[in-house]
Design an enzyme around this catalytic site. Structure first.
Site, mmCIF file in Angstrom:
data_model
loop_
_atom_site.group_PDB
_atom_site.id
_atom_site.type_symbol
_atom_site.label_atom_id
_atom_site.label_comp_id
_atom_site.label_asym_id
_atom_site.label_seq_id
_atom_site.Cartn_x
_atom_site.Cartn_y
_atom_site.Cartn_z
ATOM 1 C CG HIS A 172 -0.163 0.031 2.526
ATOM 2 N ND1 HIS A 172 -0.314 -0.922 3.500
ATOM 3 C CD2 HIS A 172 0.760 0.898 3.019
ATOM 4 C CE1 HIS A 172 0.476 -0.641 4.516
ATOM 5 N NE2 HIS A 172 1.142 0.448 4.261
ATOM 6 C CG HIS B 29 0.599 3.871 8.182
ATOM 7 N ND1 HIS B 29 -0.395 3.074 7.652
ATOM 8 C CD2 HIS B 29 1.749 3.436 7.611
ATOM 9 C CE1 HIS B 29 0.130 2.214 6.800
ATOM 10 N NE2 HIS B 29 1.429 2.410 6.753
ATOM 11 C CG HIS C 260 8.282 0.538 2.211
ATOM 12 N ND1 HIS C 260 7.695 -0.660 2.547
ATOM 13 C CD2 HIS C 260 7.456 1.491 2.705
ATOM 14 C CE1 HIS C 260 6.565 -0.440 3.213
ATOM 15 N NE2 HIS C 260 6.403 0.855 3.340
ATOM 16 C CD GLU D 72 3.845 -0.793 5.949
ATOM 17 O OE1 GLU D 72 3.784 -1.056 4.731
ATOM 18 O OE2 GLU D 72 3.583 0.329 6.403
HETATM 19 C C1 DHB Z 1 4.836 4.898 1.449
HETATM 20 C C2 DHB Z 1 4.769 3.547 1.822
HETATM 21 C C3 DHB Z 1 3.996 3.157 2.915
HETATM 22 O O1 DHB Z 1 3.895 1.868 3.361
HETATM 23 C C4 DHB Z 1 3.257 4.091 3.613
HETATM 24 O O2 DHB Z 1 2.479 3.652 4.618
HETATM 25 C C5 DHB Z 1 3.334 5.439 3.274
HETATM 26 C C6 DHB Z 1 4.126 5.829 2.187
HETATM 27 C C7 DHB Z 1 5.651 5.318 0.281
HETATM 28 O O3 DHB Z 1 6.399 4.524 -0.308
HETATM 29 O O4 DHB Z 1 5.516 6.493 -0.116
HETATM 30 FE FE FE Z 2 2.698 1.644 5.181
#
Ligand code: DHB
Ligand code: FE
Length: 281
Positions: free
Chosen positions: A12, A59, A194, A241
């Site tokens: 996401h 979040h 990420h 996550e």
């Molecule tokens: C991004 C990724 C995430 O999991 C999130 O919660 C908010 C932003 C991103 O890559 O921008």
């Molecule tokens: Fe996220």
């Protein structure tokens, strides 16, 4: 008895909401990501789920650092989305399924999970993006009721991957024991690798992501051998996550048939993966 029709796992990113609002699905930047979904939507048309259990991580919209449940299960008649500050459109409220919620909550507590039950709950992009990707034409009403299952990945200490697999297995048991003629879809929203902040901002680990995606096909508890610290090292502070994928996939049961998989780097700062599984024949 209720049936689990399958499991969909996806990354996401709030920016997905902006891309949908601006109709950018076929732009070169976005197309490789959005292309992951039409085959899954076709399958959903045949699988006909009439409820969805959504494993995701809040979040900071519903839970903030002052009160952070490790595991929380929604038990509300509906779940509102609200502005998180990303500038993306707020989506219509999602109908709940209190009967299924209380089934899950009772079974989880009987199974020694100390969960927080939430009769009021806002849902953030981690919940809304998969719903919008799976049902893009939903308009002002969603085609099926939902039960949010929220796992803390924001405030350490986080639950171990092993514990998240156990949680998923217990959710699967609860659904399968539900004496209702219902067809339940499992959704896992988060990951893949990420990191949004700190010295490793922008970190992506394609090799690990691909090994992880393969593990969900044939060895769904494989990544449970890693500690949270190791998972953060391997996947980034937000890559952890992927616990949502492990929980959702565990709820499906050990064996599964892979229906579709997509992986694309990057979408925003994220290695974006999508998978769909049916229960083993
Ligand atoms: C991004 C990724 C995430 O999991 C999130 O919660 C908010 C932003 C991103 O890559 O921008
Ligand atoms: Fe996220």
């Amino acid at each position: 008895m209720a049936t689990i029709v399958g499991c969909v796992t996806t990354s996401h990113v709030p920016a997905i909401g902006g891309a949908i609002a601006r109709g950018l699905q076929h732009e070169p930047y976005w197309q490789p990501f959005f292309d992951g979904f039409p085959p899954i939507r076709e399958w959903l048309g045949r699988a006909r789920p009439d409820a969805a259990v959504v494993f995701y991580n809040d979040h900071g919209l519903n839970f903030f650092l002052d009160k952070m449940p490790t595991f929380a299960v929604g038990a509300a008649p509906q779940y509102r989305n609200a502005d998180e500050g990303w500038g993306i459109p707020t989506l219509p409220a999602f109908p709940g399924d209190p009967e299924l919620s209380w089934r899950l909550i009772e079974h989880l507590v009987e199974s020694d999970f100390d969960i927080t039950s939430c009769q009021e709950m806002l849902v953030d992009h981690a919940f809304t993006m998969p719903m919008k990707l799976l049902w893009p034409d939903a308009g002002s009403s969603w085609p099926l009721p939902t039960v949010p299952v929220c796992i803390n990945t924001v405030q350490h200490p986080l639950p171990s991957a092993r514990r998240c697999v156990e949680l998923g297995r217990a959710v699967g048991e609860a659904v399968r024991r539900w004496p209702a003629d219902r067809r339940v879809l499992l959704i896992g929203s988060g990951g893949l690798s990420h990191q949004l902040d700190g010295r490793r901002a922008g970190f992506i680990n394609k090799e690990f992501d691909q090994r992880f995606m393969q593990s969900l096909v044939d060895d769904p508890a494989w990544a449970a051998k890693y500690s949270i610290r190791e998972l953060v090292e391997l996947t980034g502070t937000q890559g952890v996550e992927l616990l949502m994928w492990m929980a959702a996939r565990a709820a499906l049961g050990d064996g599964a048939e892979l229906l579709h998989a997509n992986y694309h780097i990057p979408i925003s700062n994220t290695a974006a993966g999508t998978m769909a599984f049916a229960p083993a024949a």
